[in-house]
Design a protein around this motif. Structure first.
Motif, PDB file in Angstrom:
ATOM      1  N   LEU A 187      -8.053  51.988  71.186  1.00 47.81           N
ATOM      2  CA  LEU A 187      -8.387  52.553  72.823  1.00 47.81           C
ATOM      3  C   LEU A 187      -9.814  53.089  73.079  1.00 47.81           C
ATOM      4  CD1 LEU A 187      -5.054  53.376  74.106  1.00 47.81           C
ATOM      5  CD2 LEU A 187      -6.098  50.605  74.824  1.00 47.81           C
ATOM      6  N   THR A 188      -9.872  54.126  72.383  1.00 48.45           N
ATOM      7  CA  THR A 188     -11.174  54.879  73.210  1.00 48.45           C
ATOM      8  C   THR A 188     -12.214  53.661  72.489  1.00 48.45           C
ATOM      9  OG1 THR A 188     -10.640  56.804  72.821  1.00 48.45           O
ATOM     10  CG2 THR A 188     -12.370  56.632  72.333  1.00 48.45           C
ATOM     11  N   ILE A 189     -12.326  53.241  71.136  1.00 45.88           N
ATOM     12  CA  ILE A 189     -12.922  52.536  70.300  1.00 45.88           C
ATOM     13  C   ILE A 189     -13.669  50.832  71.079  1.00 45.88           C
ATOM     14  CG2 ILE A 189     -13.615  50.410  68.916  1.00 45.88           C
ATOM     15  CD1 ILE A 189     -12.305  53.160  66.590  1.00 45.88           C
ATOM     16  N   ILE A 190     -12.486  50.611  71.757  1.00 43.42           N
ATOM     17  CA  ILE A 190     -12.331  48.921  72.349  1.00 43.42           C
ATOM     18  C   ILE A 190     -12.971  49.118  73.898  1.00 43.42           C
ATOM     19  CG2 ILE A 190     -11.237  48.229  74.190  1.00 43.42           C
ATOM     20  CD1 ILE A 190      -8.402  47.611  71.624  1.00 43.42           C
ATOM     21  N   VAL A 191     -12.314  50.584  74.060  1.00 37.05           N
ATOM     22  CA  VAL A 191     -13.316  50.973  75.936  1.00 37.05           C
ATOM     23  C   VAL A 191     -14.994  51.726  75.493  1.00 37.05           C
ATOM     24  CG1 VAL A 191     -13.327  52.288  77.822  1.00 37.05           C
ATOM     25  CG2 VAL A 191     -11.294  51.619  77.372  1.00 37.05           C
ATOM     26  N   ILE A 192     -14.882  52.076  74.783  1.00 36.53           N
ATOM     27  CA  ILE A 192     -16.358  53.312  74.596  1.00 36.53           C
ATOM     28  C   ILE A 192     -17.614  52.213  74.094  1.00 36.53           C
ATOM     29  CG2 ILE A 192     -17.551  54.733  73.699  1.00 36.53           C
ATOM     30  CD1 ILE A 192     -16.526  56.036  75.569  1.00 36.53           C
ATOM     31  N   VAL A 193     -17.125  50.811  73.242  1.00 38.79           N
ATOM     32  CA  VAL A 193     -17.733  50.310  72.871  1.00 38.79           C
ATOM     33  C   VAL A 193     -18.841  48.996  73.935  1.00 38.79           C
ATOM     34  CG1 VAL A 193     -18.199  48.196  71.321  1.00 38.79           C
ATOM     35  CG2 VAL A 193     -17.393  50.043  70.252  1.00 38.79           C
ATOM     36  N   PRO A 194     -17.921  48.412  74.645  1.00 37.62           N
ATOM     37  CA  PRO A 194     -18.381  48.151  75.649  1.00 37.62           C
ATOM     38  C   PRO A 194     -19.574  48.541  76.416  1.00 37.62           C
ATOM     39  CG  PRO A 194     -16.464  47.744  76.161  1.00 37.62           C
ATOM     40  CD  PRO A 194     -16.893  48.128  74.593  1.00 37.62           C
ATOM     41  N   LEU A 195     -19.194  49.509  76.800  1.00 39.91           N
ATOM     42  CA  LEU A 195     -19.611  50.901  78.175  1.00 39.91           C
ATOM     43  C   LEU A 195     -21.101  51.310  77.568  1.00 39.91           C
ATOM     44  CD1 LEU A 195     -16.140  52.081  79.758  1.00 39.91           C
ATOM     45  CD2 LEU A 195     -17.430  50.302  80.605  1.00 39.91           C
ATOM     46  N   GLY A 196     -20.811  51.591  76.317  1.00 37.80           N
ATOM     47  CA  GLY A 196     -22.142  51.657  75.931  1.00 37.80           C
ATOM     48  C   GLY A 196     -22.669  50.774  75.752  1.00 37.80           C
ATOM     49  N   LEU A 197     -22.391  50.151  75.373  1.00 36.81           N
ATOM     50  CA  LEU A 197     -23.710  48.445  74.718  1.00 36.81           C
ATOM     51  C   LEU A 197     -24.337  48.045  76.333  1.00 36.81           C
ATOM     52  CD1 LEU A 197     -21.941  45.972  72.422  1.00 36.81           C
ATOM     53  CD2 LEU A 197     -24.303  47.872  72.741  1.00 36.81           C
ATOM     54  N   VAL A 198     -23.318  48.681  77.716  1.00 35.10           N
ATOM     55  CA  VAL A 198     -23.937  48.123  78.879  1.00 35.10           C
ATOM     56  C   VAL A 198     -24.946  49.420  79.524  1.00 35.10           C
ATOM     57  CG1 VAL A 198     -23.312  47.477  81.230  1.00 35.10           C
ATOM     58  CG2 VAL A 198     -21.941  46.870  79.372  1.00 35.10           C
ATOM     59  N   PHE A 199     -24.710  50.506  79.113  1.00 35.69           N
ATOM     60  CA  PHE A 199     -25.317  51.956  79.696  1.00 35.69           C
ATOM     61  C   PHE A 199     -26.341  51.872  78.997  1.00 35.69           C
ATOM     62  CE2 PHE A 199     -26.073  56.636  79.511  1.00 35.69           C
ATOM     63  CZ  PHE A 199     -26.273  56.032  80.429  1.00 35.69           C
ATOM     64  N   ILE A 200     -26.438  51.457  77.801  1.00 33.70           N
ATOM     65  CA  ILE A 200     -27.964  51.441  76.631  1.00 33.70           C
ATOM     66  C   ILE A 200     -28.437  49.857  77.682  1.00 33.70           C
ATOM     67  CG2 ILE A 200     -29.036  50.564  74.590  1.00 33.70           C
ATOM     68  CD1 ILE A 200     -26.840  51.779  73.447  1.00 33.70           C
ATOM     69  N   TYR A 201     -28.106  48.988  77.828  1.00 32.83           N
ATOM     70  CA  TYR A 201     -28.707  47.958  77.964  1.00 32.83           C
ATOM     71  C   TYR A 201     -28.979  47.129  79.326  1.00 32.83           C
ATOM     72  CZ  TYR A 201     -29.043  46.749  72.921  1.00 32.83           C
ATOM     73  OH  TYR A 201     -29.176  47.688  71.919  1.00 32.83           O
ATOM     74  N   CYS A 202     -28.016  47.422  80.459  1.00 36.66           N
ATOM     75  CA  CYS A 202     -27.883  46.611  82.084  1.00 36.66           C
ATOM     76  C   CYS A 202     -26.788  48.193  82.168  1.00 36.66           C
ATOM     77  CB  CYS A 202     -28.037  45.975  81.895  1.00 36.66           C
ATOM     78  SG  CYS A 202     -26.496  44.715  80.874  1.00 36.66           S
ATOM     79  N   ARG A 203     -27.584  49.453  82.797  1.00 33.47           N
ATOM     80  CA  ARG A 203     -26.813  50.069  83.141  1.00 33.47           C
ATOM     81  C   ARG A 203     -26.603  49.949  85.179  1.00 33.47           C
ATOM     82  NH1 ARG A 203     -29.784  55.869  82.832  1.00 33.47           N
ATOM     83  NH2 ARG A 203     -29.213  55.327  80.275  1.00 33.47           N
ATOM     84  N   GLU A 204     -26.854  49.026  85.097  1.00 30.55           N
ATOM     85  CA  GLU A 204     -26.645  48.492  86.743  1.00 30.55           C
ATOM     86  C   GLU A 204     -25.175  48.013  86.871  1.00 30.55           C
ATOM     87  OE1 GLU A 204     -29.176  45.339  85.186  1.00 30.55           O
ATOM     88  OE2 GLU A 204     -29.503  48.048  85.001  1.00 30.55           O
ATOM     89  N   HIS A 205     -25.217  47.905  85.619  1.00 29.42           N
ATOM     90  CA  HIS A 205     -23.812  47.019  85.565  1.00 29.42           C
ATOM     91  C   HIS A 205     -23.290  47.860  85.501  1.00 29.42           C
ATOM     92  CE1 HIS A 205     -25.751  43.349  87.328  1.00 29.42           C
ATOM     93  NE2 HIS A 205     -26.700  42.663  86.312  1.00 29.42           N
TER      94      HIS A 205
END
Length: 516
Positions: free
Chosen positions: A106-124
């Motif tokens: 669960l942690t991987i499923i949630v953290i991976v997309p949030l981490g990618l968004v945080f790096i590339y488009c934090r405003e979203h």
């Protein structure tokens, strides 16, 4: 100021994810890690769905609105956190290895997309968090699906180990016990009676699933044991056969058939078919014991020769001269050869005579004479939470809190009626009865009106059919209380003016049925 706000926002969002994950894992575990049961639970809990929608809406508004509005919206997120904040549970989440593996996935499923968004488009980031949150049901399902090959492999290793242990004990006799109700009581009574002559292991508590049985075999079965009494539970077709394929029972007992778990079985015919999977699994020389008084058992065209027990005529073992009181029960048992023996027990209620009779039938078929069983029957203790007597002479509690069913409520009310004093019932009603649930709970209300001086109903929504049944019976409204918890119900009991009180605790719903 914006930085401080973002820190608070991300912190609250992270806490919401953690609390929500724990909450849903708990519900998933309580629903036996079953997709279908978990889905049913979710859709009957509209407040949970509402909180997911609220979180998603708040995230969307925060992502698109000004700072002043964000403060108000942040309060909405705090509301979600408060809703999912871990609360004291009757049966808390058990952090088994399976749950720990689910947490990692669960942690991987949630953290991976949030981490990618945080790096590339934090405003979203907050908007994506809302989308994940509203789809949390699918996230749990995805995590379980990813882990399923691992879980199957682990379970199969444990099953193979249990089979190896059983194969190494060729002289061990295995008795399977199943039924819609009464199976746990019969299992324990039978274990106590067989101990008069044999070394016996019974599955503990309500261990009646395949992995519960496997755990018992791997952890408790020893070479000294002569007999293994194995309780077998099921919520859908094929689950009794699954346990039988592991333990290969030599003999079997079917205690009852009724509408228990009708919600997951779908029909009474499916319940009959499933319970008789035990009969189908027995070897040619295996003994099958059936409750001959149960109409649904009697309606099954059983091809295997059976030994029937009961109060009515046509049974091989019969109980007669039954005298029930508030201190115990006396009865006479007649075996197939016409031999009779008087018994007494501290167990309450006529229904327990049937359960003890079934245990006597099996024990005598294993070569123990009825005379030898008299003391063991007299010393039988009530199974916890199944008409267990507690309290003091002026405040008697009849604890029948475990998994109530239509037949059980009739037996419990009959037992309550044996006592003098102010008769009070505390109940949240019955569940898992499918489309018949409202009708059966309404009848329960009518039955309550005939016996009880006060009715305390736990949960307004859940007990509405019982309330309607009480109204049908013209039960005085001032004698009816609707409360939100058992603790609140007991406070009402304490406030009643009568000096001698007899309180029946009839059923205690698991946490996944709690009204939030």
């Amino acid at each position: 100021m914006d930085l401080a706000y973002d820190i608070v926002l991300y912190t609250v969002t992270a806490i919401a994810f953690v609390f929500t994950g724990i909450f849903h894992l708990h519900m998933f575990q309580l629903n036996s890690y079953s997709y279908k049961e978990y889905q049913h639970w979710l859709f009957r809990n509209s407040k949970v769905l509402f909180m997911h929608v609220l979180f998603a809406v708040m995230c969307t508004l925060i992502a698109t609105s000004g700072f002043a509005v964000k403060i108000i919206e942040l309060l909405g997120l705090f509301t979600v956190v408060w809703f999912f904040f871990p609360k004291k549970a009757k049966k808390p989440l058990v952090y088994t290895m399976r749950v720990k593996r689910l947490v990692v996935t669960l942690t991987i499923i949630v953290i991976v997309p949030l981490g990618l968004v945080f790096i590339y488009c934090r405003e979203h980031l907050i908007l994506v968090a809302g989308l994940i949150f509203i789809a949390f049901y699918f996230v749990i399902m995805l995590a379980n699906l990813i882990n399923s090959p691992i879980e199957k492999g682990v379970n199969q290793r444990y099953i193979n180990d249990a089979k190896k242990i059983l194969k190494g004990m060729p002289d061990l006799k295995i008795i399977g016990v199943t039924g819609s109700y009464g199976k746990t009581s019969v299992k324990f009574y039978l274990g106590d009676l067989l101990k008069v002559k044999y070394n016996v292991l019974v599955t503990p508590e309500s261990y009646n699933t395949p992995m519960g049985v496997v755990k018992t075999i791997r952890g408790s079965l020893q070479p000294i044991h002569n007999i293994f009494v194995c309780e077998m539970g099921a919520k859908k077709v094929g689950e009794i056969k699954e346990i039988c394929d592991i333990v290969h029972p030599h003999h079997g007992v079917i205690t009852s058939i009724g509408p228990q778990h009708l919600e997951t079985f779908g029909s009474l015919d499916n319940i009959k078919k499933t319970k008789f999977e035990l009969a189908d699994a027995l070897p040619q020389n295996g003994m099958l014991f059936l409750n001959g008084d149960n109409e649904h058992i009697a309606s099954v065209d059983c091809k295997k020769a059976a030994i029937r027990y009961g109060i009515g005529g046509g049974n091989n073992y019969t109980a007669s001269d039954i005298k029930v009181s508030d201190i115990g029960t006396k009865f006479t048992v007649t075996d197939p050869e016409g031999n009779s023996q008087e018994f007494s027990t501290q167990l309450l209620g006529e229904h327990n005579v049937i359960n003890v009779l079934g245990a006597i039938a099996v024990a005598t078929s294993f070569g123990i004479k009825m005379q030898q069983l008299r003391l063991a029957v007299k010393n039988l203790k009530p199974v916890p939470h199944r008409l267990q007597l507690m309290g003091t002479p002026d405040r008697i509690i009849i604890d029948d809190a475990y998994n109530s069913n239509p037949s059980g409520t009739v037996a419990a009310l009959s037992t309550l009626n044996l006592f003098s004093g102010c008769k009070i019932i505390v109940t949240p009603g019955m569940v898992e009865l499918g489309t018949s649930q409202d009708e059966l709970n309404r009848k329960f209300g009518v039955d309550i009106a005939a016996v009880c001086d006060y009715a305390i109903l736990v949960g307004k929504k859940q007990t509405k059919p019982i309330f309607d049944g009480l109204a049908d019976a013209k039960y005085p409204q001032e004698k009816t209380f609707v409360v939100s918890s058992i603790s609140e119900a007991m406070a009402v009991v304490d406030g009643l003016p009568e000096t001698k009180k007899v309180i029946l605790l009839e059923n205690d719903l698991p946490d996944d049925y709690a009204e939030k």
